[in-house]
Design a protein around this motif. Structure first.
Motif, mmCIF file in Angstrom:
data_model
loop_
_atom_site.group_PDB
_atom_site.id
_atom_site.type_symbol
_atom_site.label_atom_id
_atom_site.label_comp_id
_atom_site.label_asym_id
_atom_site.label_seq_id
_atom_site.Cartn_x
_atom_site.Cartn_y
_atom_site.Cartn_z
ATOM 1 N N MET A 1 8.238 12.226 3.028
ATOM 2 C CA MET A 1 7.954 10.858 2.630
ATOM 3 C C MET A 1 8.048 9.956 3.852
ATOM 4 O O MET A 1 8.962 10.075 4.649
ATOM 5 C CB MET A 1 8.961 10.438 1.564
ATOM 6 N N HIS A 2 7.088 9.078 3.970
ATOM 7 C CA HIS A 2 7.081 8.114 5.050
ATOM 8 C C HIS A 2 7.473 6.749 4.515
ATOM 9 O O HIS A 2 7.232 6.432 3.350
ATOM 10 C CB HIS A 2 5.683 8.041 5.673
ATOM 11 N N TYR A 3 8.068 5.930 5.354
ATOM 12 C CA TYR A 3 8.484 4.587 4.983
ATOM 13 C C TYR A 3 7.846 3.607 5.950
ATOM 14 O O TYR A 3 8.362 3.371 7.041
ATOM 15 C CB TYR A 3 10.007 4.467 5.010
ATOM 16 N N ALA A 4 6.697 3.067 5.575
ATOM 17 C CA ALA A 4 5.956 2.162 6.442
ATOM 18 C C ALA A 4 6.253 0.715 6.075
ATOM 19 O O ALA A 4 6.603 0.391 4.946
ATOM 20 C CB ALA A 4 4.465 2.437 6.326
ATOM 21 N N ALA A 16 1.001 -2.467 11.035
ATOM 22 C CA ALA A 16 1.639 -1.573 10.075
ATOM 23 C C ALA A 16 2.272 -0.460 10.897
ATOM 24 O O ALA A 16 1.674 0.029 11.852
ATOM 25 C CB ALA A 16 0.601 -1.002 9.113
ATOM 26 N N PHE A 17 3.499 -0.074 10.559
ATOM 27 C CA PHE A 17 4.195 0.931 11.350
ATOM 28 C C PHE A 17 5.114 1.766 10.470
ATOM 29 O O PHE A 17 5.437 1.377 9.351
ATOM 30 C CB PHE A 17 5.002 0.270 12.474
ATOM 31 N N CYS A 18 5.522 2.913 11.017
ATOM 32 C CA CYS A 18 6.375 3.841 10.293
ATOM 33 C C CYS A 18 7.398 4.432 11.255
ATOM 34 O O CYS A 18 7.134 4.547 12.459
ATOM 35 C CB CYS A 18 5.514 4.948 9.691
ATOM 36 N N ALA A 24 -0.663 0.919 13.256
ATOM 37 C CA ALA A 24 -2.058 0.483 13.265
ATOM 38 C C ALA A 24 -2.073 -1.034 13.195
ATOM 39 O O ALA A 24 -1.362 -1.631 12.389
ATOM 40 C CB ALA A 24 -2.801 1.074 12.077
ATOM 41 N N VAL A 25 -2.883 -1.659 14.051
ATOM 42 C CA VAL A 25 -2.986 -3.116 14.088
ATOM 43 C C VAL A 25 -4.164 -3.543 13.219
ATOM 44 O O VAL A 25 -5.245 -2.957 13.292
ATOM 45 C CB VAL A 25 -3.173 -3.616 15.537
ATOM 46 N N HIS A 26 -3.938 -4.580 12.407
ATOM 47 C CA HIS A 26 -4.959 -5.089 11.483
ATOM 48 C C HIS A 26 -5.106 -6.589 11.644
ATOM 49 O O HIS A 26 -4.207 -7.274 12.123
ATOM 50 C CB HIS A 26 -4.565 -4.759 10.044
ATOM 51 N N ASP A 27 -6.248 -7.089 11.201
ATOM 52 C CA ASP A 27 -6.522 -8.524 11.302
ATOM 53 C C ASP A 27 -5.829 -9.344 10.223
ATOM 54 O O ASP A 27 -5.597 -10.538 10.408
ATOM 55 C CB ASP A 27 -8.029 -8.785 11.218
ATOM 56 N N THR A 28 -5.522 -8.724 9.081
ATOM 57 C CA THR A 28 -4.915 -9.467 7.973
ATOM 58 C C THR A 28 -3.694 -8.735 7.431
ATOM 59 O O THR A 28 -3.563 -7.511 7.568
ATOM 60 C CB THR A 28 -5.914 -9.652 6.804
ATOM 61 N N GLN A 29 -2.823 -9.493 6.782
ATOM 62 C CA GLN A 29 -1.641 -8.926 6.135
ATOM 63 C C GLN A 29 -2.061 -7.958 5.037
ATOM 64 O O GLN A 29 -1.459 -6.901 4.868
ATOM 65 C CB GLN A 29 -0.762 -10.035 5.555
ATOM 66 N N GLU A 30 -3.118 -8.316 4.312
ATOM 67 C CA GLU A 30 -3.569 -7.482 3.200
ATOM 68 C C GLU A 30 -4.018 -6.100 3.684
ATOM 69 O O GLU A 30 -3.672 -5.088 3.075
ATOM 70 C CB GLU A 30 -4.706 -8.168 2.436
ATOM 71 N N SER A 31 -4.775 -6.077 4.775
ATOM 72 C CA SER A 31 -5.235 -4.775 5.263
ATOM 73 C C SER A 31 -4.091 -3.967 5.863
ATOM 74 O O SER A 31 -4.047 -2.740 5.715
ATOM 75 C CB SER A 31 -6.390 -4.927 6.260
ATOM 76 N N ASP A 33 -0.926 -4.171 4.847
ATOM 77 C CA ASP A 33 -0.171 -3.696 3.685
ATOM 78 C C ASP A 33 -0.835 -2.477 3.055
ATOM 79 O O ASP A 33 -0.159 -1.516 2.681
ATOM 80 C CB ASP A 33 -0.043 -4.801 2.629
ATOM 81 N N ALA A 34 -2.145 -2.526 2.942
ATOM 82 C CA ALA A 34 -2.878 -1.396 2.356
ATOM 83 C C ALA A 34 -2.716 -0.146 3.214
ATOM 84 O O ALA A 34 -2.507 0.953 2.688
ATOM 85 C CB ALA A 34 -4.351 -1.746 2.192
ATOM 86 N N ALA A 35 -2.801 -0.299 4.530
ATOM 87 C CA ALA A 35 -2.631 0.846 5.428
ATOM 88 C C ALA A 35 -1.220 1.408 5.331
ATOM 89 O O ALA A 35 -1.028 2.627 5.296
ATOM 90 C CB ALA A 35 -2.937 0.445 6.863
ATOM 91 N N ALA A 36 -0.215 0.529 5.276
ATOM 92 C CA ALA A 36 1.172 0.980 5.169
ATOM 93 C C ALA A 36 1.393 1.730 3.860
ATOM 94 O O ALA A 36 2.015 2.793 3.842
ATOM 95 C CB ALA A 36 2.119 -0.211 5.267
#
Length: 50
Positions: A1-4, A16-18, A24-31, A33-36
Motif C-alpha cells: 500500500m502506498h500513502y500519497a 503529488a508524492f509518496c 509528479a507535478v501537476h498544474d491543479t490541485q484536482e489533478s 489529488d487524482a494522481a495521488a
C-alpha cells in the motif's frame, strides 16, 4: 500500500508524492489529488511507469 499526498509549490503547481519516492507535478490541485489517489491503489506501479 502506498500513502500519497500533495503539496502546493511556490510557483502555483502542485506536487503529488509518496514515501516510496514517486512524485509528479501537476498544474491543479484536482489533478494532483487524482494522481495521488490513483498511486495509492493496486495500479500504482502502472501509473509510475506512464
Amino acid at each position: 500500500m502506498h500513502y500519497a499526498d500533495t503539496t502546493i509549490n511556490d510557483n502555483g503547481t502542485v506536487t503529488a508524492f509518496c514515501y516510496c519516492g514517486w512524485s509528479a507535478v501537476h498544474d491543479t490541485q484536482e489533478s494532483a489529488d487524482a494522481a495521488a489517489e490513483y498511486h495509492q491503489n493496486d495500479d500504482a506501479d502502472d501509473y509510475a511507469a506512464a
